[in-house]
Design a protein around this motif. Structure first.
Motif, mmCIF file in Angstrom:
data_model
loop_
_atom_site.group_PDB
_atom_site.id
_atom_site.type_symbol
_atom_site.label_atom_id
_atom_site.label_comp_id
_atom_site.label_asym_id
_atom_site.label_seq_id
_atom_site.Cartn_x
_atom_site.Cartn_y
_atom_site.Cartn_z
ATOM 1 N N GLY A 1 -6.666 7.685 -3.235
ATOM 2 C CA GLY A 1 -6.462 6.363 -3.891
ATOM 3 C C GLY A 1 -5.559 5.414 -3.318
ATOM 4 O O GLY A 1 -5.566 4.126 -4.026
ATOM 5 N N ASP B 1 -14.702 -3.375 -10.275
ATOM 6 C CA ASP B 1 -14.633 -3.260 -11.663
ATOM 7 C C ASP B 1 -13.327 -3.347 -12.219
ATOM 8 O O ASP B 1 -12.858 -2.552 -13.065
ATOM 9 C CB ASP B 1 -15.145 -1.855 -12.082
ATOM 10 C CG ASP B 1 -16.751 -1.783 -11.507
ATOM 11 O OD1 ASP B 1 -17.325 -2.808 -11.659
ATOM 12 O OD2 ASP B 1 -17.174 -0.677 -11.471
ATOM 13 N N GLY B 2 -12.474 -4.450 -11.863
ATOM 14 C CA GLY B 2 -11.208 -4.536 -12.323
ATOM 15 C C GLY B 2 -10.053 -3.813 -11.651
ATOM 16 O O GLY B 2 -8.868 -4.132 -11.812
ATOM 17 N N PHE B 3 -10.503 -2.773 -10.629
ATOM 18 C CA PHE B 3 -9.629 -1.969 -10.046
ATOM 19 C C PHE B 3 -9.500 -2.517 -8.778
ATOM 20 O O PHE B 3 -10.331 -2.663 -8.030
ATOM 21 C CB PHE B 3 -10.142 -0.650 -10.117
ATOM 22 C CG PHE B 3 -9.055 0.255 -9.095
ATOM 23 C CD1 PHE B 3 -7.671 0.654 -9.480
ATOM 24 C CD2 PHE B 3 -9.596 0.566 -7.828
ATOM 25 C CE1 PHE B 3 -6.944 1.188 -8.541
ATOM 26 C CE2 PHE B 3 -8.794 1.511 -7.084
ATOM 27 C CZ PHE B 3 -7.645 1.817 -7.242
ATOM 28 N N ARG B 4 -8.226 -3.026 -8.327
ATOM 29 C CA ARG B 4 -7.810 -3.436 -7.096
ATOM 30 C C ARG B 4 -7.437 -2.312 -5.861
ATOM 31 O O ARG B 4 -6.442 -1.789 -5.990
ATOM 32 C CB ARG B 4 -6.411 -4.442 -7.166
ATOM 33 C CG ARG B 4 -6.342 -5.223 -5.916
ATOM 34 C CD ARG B 4 -5.481 -6.353 -6.095
ATOM 35 N NE ARG B 4 -5.848 -7.357 -7.129
ATOM 36 C CZ ARG B 4 -5.356 -8.544 -7.045
ATOM 37 N NH1 ARG B 4 -3.989 -8.938 -6.693
ATOM 38 N NH2 ARG B 4 -5.920 -9.510 -7.820
ATOM 39 N N ALA B 5 -8.662 -2.046 -5.416
ATOM 40 C CA ALA B 5 -8.568 -0.827 -4.242
ATOM 41 C C ALA B 5 -7.892 -1.291 -3.056
ATOM 42 O O ALA B 5 -7.173 -0.592 -2.467
ATOM 43 C CB ALA B 5 -10.033 -0.597 -4.104
ATOM 44 N N ASN C 1 -4.847 -4.420 -1.789
ATOM 45 C CA ASN C 1 -4.214 -5.405 -2.507
ATOM 46 C C ASN C 1 -3.254 -6.106 -1.551
ATOM 47 O O ASN C 1 -2.238 -5.597 -1.027
ATOM 48 C CB ASN C 1 -3.318 -4.621 -3.506
ATOM 49 C CG ASN C 1 -2.413 -5.768 -4.337
ATOM 50 O OD1 ASN C 1 -2.898 -6.982 -4.270
ATOM 51 N ND2 ASN C 1 -1.257 -5.333 -4.859
ATOM 52 N N GLU D 1 -1.539 2.090 -3.199
ATOM 53 C CA GLU D 1 -2.196 0.996 -3.816
ATOM 54 C C GLU D 1 -2.722 -0.064 -3.363
ATOM 55 O O GLU D 1 -2.471 -1.336 -3.635
ATOM 56 C CB GLU D 1 -1.066 0.619 -5.018
ATOM 57 C CG GLU D 1 -0.629 2.014 -6.029
ATOM 58 C CD GLU D 1 0.349 1.240 -6.977
ATOM 59 O OE1 GLU D 1 0.839 0.174 -7.069
ATOM 60 O OE2 GLU D 1 0.552 2.341 -8.052
ATOM 61 N N THR E 1 -11.450 -5.505 -5.055
ATOM 62 C CA THR E 1 -11.453 -5.131 -6.368
ATOM 63 C C THR E 1 -12.900 -4.774 -6.934
ATOM 64 O O THR E 1 -13.683 -5.377 -6.572
ATOM 65 C CB THR E 1 -11.114 -6.311 -7.428
ATOM 66 O OG1 THR E 1 -9.785 -6.943 -6.989
ATOM 67 C CG2 THR E 1 -10.976 -6.032 -8.751
#
Length: 250
Positions: free
Chosen positions: A45, A20-24, A26, A225, A18
């Motif tokens: 992305g 900055d709060g974005f789950r790169a 998963n 994702e 993750t």
């Protein structure tokens, strides 16, 4: 010798990252077998670059397992240690020593003692000459061995950088968009080059060019994702409605 945890050459299980709060990444799980060539595709992305960053030690996962050769926990090693184990990475934009000859670029990249003393008293051995000649042959650069690397075409520079990786004698090559900006002829030559490399080494290719992936004719993993969305032949994943929706239909 430590007991092997997996027969896979490269093994990722439940990996999450993750930023900055974005789950790169998963809960990513992926296995590359010894001697395999795998194509990784997916929309921008999807996590393709971050996955390679994790494997090469540039990024640490928040959780999950990453093993190389069944015994090496890559999450505990730095980039230099991982490279020394036999993982080579080629980035999309080639980086070569443009003022040096093609041959000297390969010589500088050869695996061996590169301490200051060894460099000062270096002698060109027959073994090293043979290794360089073999790499020049594989990369289709034998006729250009004495040329400055800066004079090569874009495609030839890509091949030279792949050759510089081969000089390090890796077990696994991670190759990022190798045919971006290449002519059709260079693209087909790159297919043959990677097939030849794959005879002795495992290869992971991240690519957007579907025609190139089709020519490779290997198993394909689709990321979306930060997770594996689908796996199989290109025909199989291309027919998957989820892949069509998030990637191929765009």
């Amino acid at each position: 010798m430590e007991p092997r945890t997996t027969p896979a050459l490269l093994y990722l299980d439940g990996v999450t990252v993750t930023f900055d709060g974005f789950r790169a990444i998963n809960n990513l799980s992926l296995a590359i077998e010894p001697g395999e060539m795998r194509a990784i595709i997916g929309p921008n992305g999807a996590g393709k670059t971050t996955m390679m960053d994790i494997v090469t030690g540039k990024t640490r996962p928040d959780k999950g397992d990453v093993y190389f050769d069944g015994i090496h926990d890559l999450t505990r090693l730095d980039e230099a240690e991982i490279a020394a184990l036999g993982i080579g990475r080629k980035f999309q934009k080639p980086t070569v020593f443009e003022s040096h000859s093609v041959e000297d670029n390969l010589r500088l990249a050869l695996k061996g003692d590169r301490t200051v003393r060894a460099t000062l008293f270096w002698r060109d051995s027959g073994e090293e000459q043979a290794r360089i000649a073999r790499i020049l042959e594989i990369t289709r650069l034998l006729p250009f061995r004495t040329r400055p690397a800066g004079s090569l075409s874009h495609g030839q520079k890509q091949w030279l950088e792949i050759g510089m990786l081969l000089a390090q004698e890796p077990k696994l090559l991670l190759v990022d968009e190798p045919v971006a900006g290449m002519t059709d002829a260079e693209t087909m030559q790159t297919v043959e080059l990677l097939r030849e490399i794959n005879r002795e080494r495992s290869v992971v290719v991240v690519e957007h060019d579907m025609a190139f992936v089709r020519e490779l004719g290997v198993k394909v993993t689709v990321l979306h994702e930060g997770s594996v969305l689908a796996e199989g032949s290109l025909d199989q994943v291309s027919a998957d409605p989820r892949v069509i929706e998030v990637y191929l239909g765009r």
